[in-house]
Design a protein around this motif. Sequence first.
Motif, short mmCIF file in Angstrom:
data_model
loop_
_atom_site.label_atom_id
_atom_site.label_comp_id
_atom_site.label_asym_id
_atom_site.label_seq_id
_atom_site.Cartn_x
_atom_site.Cartn_y
_atom_site.Cartn_z
N PHE A 1 0.82 -1.21 0.00
CA PHE A 1 0.00 0.00 0.00
C PHE A 1 0.86 1.27 0.00
O PHE A 1 0.66 2.18 0.78
N CYS A 2 1.82 1.26 -0.91
CA CYS A 2 2.73 2.40 -1.13
C CYS A 2 3.73 2.60 0.02
O CYS A 2 4.37 3.65 0.10
N ASN A 3 3.91 1.57 0.86
CA ASN A 3 4.88 1.68 1.95
C ASN A 3 6.26 1.18 1.55
O ASN A 3 7.10 0.91 2.42
N ILE A 4 6.50 1.03 0.27
CA ILE A 4 7.81 0.65 -0.23
C ILE A 4 8.04 1.45 -1.51
O ILE A 4 7.11 1.73 -2.26
N GLY A 5 9.28 1.86 -1.73
CA GLY A 5 9.60 2.65 -2.90
C GLY A 5 9.38 1.88 -4.19
O GLY A 5 9.43 0.64 -4.21
N ALA A 6 9.16 2.61 -5.27
CA ALA A 6 8.83 1.98 -6.54
C ALA A 6 9.92 1.04 -7.03
O ALA A 6 9.65 -0.08 -7.48
#
Length: 256
Positions: A130-135
């Motif tokens: 849920f966007c808690n890790i970089g792309a």
Amino acid sequence: MHLRESKVLNKLRAGKPAFSLKVNTRDSRVVEMMAIHGIDCIWTCTEHVANDWGVLEQQILAAKAYGADTVVRVPRGSYSDYIRPLELDASGIMVPHIMSAEDARKVAEMTRFYPIGRRPVDGGNADGLFCNIGAKAYNEEANRNRFVIVQIEDPEAVEEIDEICQVPGIDMIFFGPGDYSHRLGVSGELNHPEVCRIRELVAKKANEHGVFAGTVAGIGNAKEYLDMGYHFLNLGSDVGALLGFMNSITDFLAKV
């Protein structure tokens, strides 16, 4: 943060076999029961089973609660059909009826991030924390910790088995004896000589080219298939277990 690692991939990369059980029912409690008992992976399906995305999400969550992987056999379709189970945080997908090396390359292109493929990027779902890790980390870890299985179920695919095994981004070649026997006109004869020959060939070619080999088995022949060179075996199903139980009840009732 890091993505959840795959139990199946960790075992296979360590040189150990991994095992799954197949689920045809909708209830996530069945998945939870299997995971509680230590099975490595639960195989659920949208090719033959009328599962919707909400059902799959609950099954994946039930498996994750006890550290089990989930592999979803997808229907043949668009990239959305392939990546949606991964975005629900399934550990892998299984694509049926791969017919050629080009077919396998298209699957890899749709399901793998750069530099292997061109999978569309979101990151705002369970698999991307849920966007808690970089792309960049998300793309790299997903390529490393999620697996893509292609099924060999047709004679056309066997003609290109060497090339299919060498497609970058494909982790496992899975022999489907049921459909293969059907294509030969001997449906259900899983020990037909030609089915047995191709079963051995798939394991041999997968090992030659450094990819994992999978197929269906049972407790009685699992060791034989492991000795043959298979690394991943499905050992049964919920409907098979229920059928066995109901047959025993039927036998009992007939004697009362």
